[in-house]
Design a protein around this motif. Structure first.
Motif, PDB file in Angstrom:
ATOM      1  N   ARG A  53       8.846 -22.523 -45.159  1.00  0.00           N
ATOM      2  CA  ARG A  53       8.241 -21.261 -45.576  1.00  0.00           C
ATOM      3  C   ARG A  53       7.933 -21.287 -47.069  1.00  0.00           C
ATOM      4  O   ARG A  53       6.841 -20.903 -47.487  1.00  0.00           O
ATOM      5  CB  ARG A  53       9.178 -20.112 -45.224  1.00  0.00           C
ATOM      6  CG  ARG A  53       8.683 -18.761 -45.661  1.00  0.00           C
ATOM      7  CD  ARG A  53       9.693 -17.696 -45.225  1.00  0.00           C
ATOM      8  NE  ARG A  53       9.571 -16.510 -46.000  1.00  0.00           N
ATOM      9  CZ  ARG A  53       8.792 -15.496 -45.690  1.00  0.00           C
ATOM     10  NH1 ARG A  53       8.069 -15.554 -44.607  1.00  0.00           N
ATOM     11  NH2 ARG A  53       8.737 -14.432 -46.447  1.00  0.00           N
ATOM     12  N   ASN A  54       8.885 -21.761 -47.892  1.00  0.00           N
ATOM     13  CA  ASN A  54       8.665 -21.824 -49.333  1.00  0.00           C
ATOM     14  C   ASN A  54       7.550 -22.789 -49.686  1.00  0.00           C
ATOM     15  O   ASN A  54       6.786 -22.544 -50.613  1.00  0.00           O
ATOM     16  CB  ASN A  54       9.948 -22.213 -50.061  1.00  0.00           C
ATOM     17  CG  ASN A  54      10.954 -21.089 -50.050  1.00  0.00           C
ATOM     18  OD1 ASN A  54      10.596 -19.933 -49.880  1.00  0.00           O
ATOM     19  ND2 ASN A  54      12.209 -21.429 -50.215  1.00  0.00           N
ATOM     20  N   PHE A  89       4.259 -20.988 -48.989  1.00  0.00           N
ATOM     21  CA  PHE A  89       3.959 -19.980 -49.996  1.00  0.00           C
ATOM     22  C   PHE A  89       3.559 -20.628 -51.308  1.00  0.00           C
ATOM     23  O   PHE A  89       2.644 -20.156 -51.970  1.00  0.00           O
ATOM     24  CB  PHE A  89       5.146 -19.046 -50.202  1.00  0.00           C
ATOM     25  CG  PHE A  89       5.408 -18.171 -49.011  1.00  0.00           C
ATOM     26  CD1 PHE A  89       4.380 -17.595 -48.300  1.00  0.00           C
ATOM     27  CD2 PHE A  89       6.694 -17.931 -48.604  1.00  0.00           C
ATOM     28  CE1 PHE A  89       4.614 -16.793 -47.207  1.00  0.00           C
ATOM     29  CE2 PHE A  89       6.944 -17.129 -47.511  1.00  0.00           C
ATOM     30  CZ  PHE A  89       5.901 -16.562 -46.803  1.00  0.00           C
ATOM     31  N   SER A  90       4.230 -21.693 -51.689  1.00  0.00           N
ATOM     32  CA  SER A  90       3.861 -22.402 -52.909  1.00  0.00           C
ATOM     33  C   SER A  90       2.451 -22.961 -52.784  1.00  0.00           C
ATOM     34  O   SER A  90       1.660 -22.901 -53.723  1.00  0.00           O
ATOM     35  CB  SER A  90       4.839 -23.532 -53.196  1.00  0.00           C
ATOM     36  OG  SER A  90       6.121 -23.005 -53.451  1.00  0.00           O
ATOM     37  N   THR A 106      -0.031 -20.130 -53.133  1.00  0.00           N
ATOM     38  CA  THR A 106      -0.166 -19.733 -54.530  1.00  0.00           C
ATOM     39  C   THR A 106      -1.029 -20.739 -55.281  1.00  0.00           C
ATOM     40  O   THR A 106      -1.951 -20.362 -55.999  1.00  0.00           O
ATOM     41  CB  THR A 106       1.212 -19.618 -55.189  1.00  0.00           C
ATOM     42  OG1 THR A 106       1.971 -18.645 -54.473  1.00  0.00           O
ATOM     43  CG2 THR A 106       1.100 -19.204 -56.642  1.00  0.00           C
ATOM     44  N   ASN A 156       0.574 -14.828 -56.668  1.00  0.00           N
ATOM     45  CA  ASN A 156       1.612 -15.270 -55.754  1.00  0.00           C
ATOM     46  C   ASN A 156       1.379 -14.485 -54.472  1.00  0.00           C
ATOM     47  O   ASN A 156       1.479 -13.269 -54.468  1.00  0.00           O
ATOM     48  CB  ASN A 156       2.991 -14.986 -56.352  1.00  0.00           C
ATOM     49  CG  ASN A 156       4.092 -15.510 -55.489  1.00  0.00           C
ATOM     50  OD1 ASN A 156       3.841 -16.100 -54.443  1.00  0.00           O
ATOM     51  ND2 ASN A 156       5.317 -15.289 -55.903  1.00  0.00           N
ATOM     52  N   GLU A 214       2.788 -14.226 -51.108  1.00  0.00           N
ATOM     53  CA  GLU A 214       3.865 -14.547 -50.174  1.00  0.00           C
ATOM     54  C   GLU A 214       4.134 -13.467 -49.137  1.00  0.00           C
ATOM     55  O   GLU A 214       4.817 -13.735 -48.162  1.00  0.00           O
ATOM     56  CB  GLU A 214       5.157 -14.791 -50.947  1.00  0.00           C
ATOM     57  CG  GLU A 214       5.085 -15.983 -51.845  1.00  0.00           C
ATOM     58  CD  GLU A 214       6.408 -16.254 -52.544  1.00  0.00           C
ATOM     59  OE1 GLU A 214       6.473 -17.215 -53.281  1.00  0.00           O
ATOM     60  OE2 GLU A 214       7.376 -15.508 -52.335  1.00  0.00           O
ATOM     61  N   TYR A 257      -1.896 -13.001 -45.961  1.00  0.00           N
ATOM     62  CA  TYR A 257      -0.793 -12.853 -46.907  1.00  0.00           C
ATOM     63  C   TYR A 257      -1.265 -11.984 -48.069  1.00  0.00           C
ATOM     64  O   TYR A 257      -2.358 -12.194 -48.601  1.00  0.00           O
ATOM     65  CB  TYR A 257      -0.353 -14.210 -47.461  1.00  0.00           C
ATOM     66  CG  TYR A 257       0.269 -15.108 -46.427  1.00  0.00           C
ATOM     67  CD1 TYR A 257       1.649 -15.100 -46.216  1.00  0.00           C
ATOM     68  CD2 TYR A 257      -0.510 -15.957 -45.658  1.00  0.00           C
ATOM     69  CE1 TYR A 257       2.223 -15.925 -45.265  1.00  0.00           C
ATOM     70  CE2 TYR A 257       0.062 -16.782 -44.699  1.00  0.00           C
ATOM     71  CZ  TYR A 257       1.427 -16.758 -44.510  1.00  0.00           C
ATOM     72  OH  TYR A 257       1.996 -17.578 -43.559  1.00  0.00           O
ATOM     73  N   CYS A 299      -1.093 -10.633 -51.931  1.00  0.00           N
ATOM     74  CA  CYS A 299      -0.778 -11.184 -53.251  1.00  0.00           C
ATOM     75  C   CYS A 299      -0.037 -10.152 -54.084  1.00  0.00           C
ATOM     76  O   CYS A 299      -0.139  -8.944 -53.852  1.00  0.00           O
ATOM     77  CB  CYS A 299      -2.058 -11.617 -53.953  1.00  0.00           C
ATOM     78  SG  CYS A 299      -2.966 -12.900 -53.051  1.00  0.00           S
TER      79      CYS A 299
END
Length: 124
Positions: free
Chosen positions: A2-3, A6-7, A10, A31, A33, A49, A51
């Motif tokens: 998941r991280n 998201f990274s 971004t 960002n 996420e 998603y 921001c």
């Protein structure tokens, strides 16, 4: 995982939006996420998603979408102007109908997407 996603979102938001805009129009680092909200555009599944600027969103091709890998970025400028950008190598037969659907969204519709993504609970 998941991280990492998201990274990646971004990074992709910054990588696509920044070069495409003139210096005075560049968005701040975004960002994105919150979410995802599951939506359908162009007849295929997408993940939305929100921001952290509270106005902008990233729309990513979901599993099984022939547009994969592809994402769109809605950047809503502080003055309310909406910019839509896309990046990817998915099938044009899937990306163009989604772009056509998304390009019809105005500031209020993007704000509703952002709210829906923020309200969505991410999976495990």
């Amino acid at each position: 995982m998941r991280n990492v996603m998201f990274s990646l979102l971004t990074f992709l938001a910054l990588a696509v939006a920044a070069p495409a805009l003139a210096a005075e129009e560049r968005p701040p680092p975004l960002n994105c996420e919150a979410g995802p909200a599951k939506k359908t555009y162009g007849g295929n599944p997408w993940l939305v998603y929100a921001c952290d600027d509270g106005r902008s969103a990233v729309v990513v091709a979901d599993q099984g979408n022939p547009a994969m890998p592809l994402y769109f970025i809605f950047y809503v400028k502080p003055d309310g102007a909406v910019r839509l950008y896309g990046e990817g190598t998915g099938a044009k037969s899937a990306t163009q109908p989604a772009f056509d659907d998304l390009s019809k969204l105005d500031q209020a519709a993007v704000a509703a997407l952002v709210a829906e993504a923020r309200a969505a609970k991410a999976g495990p």
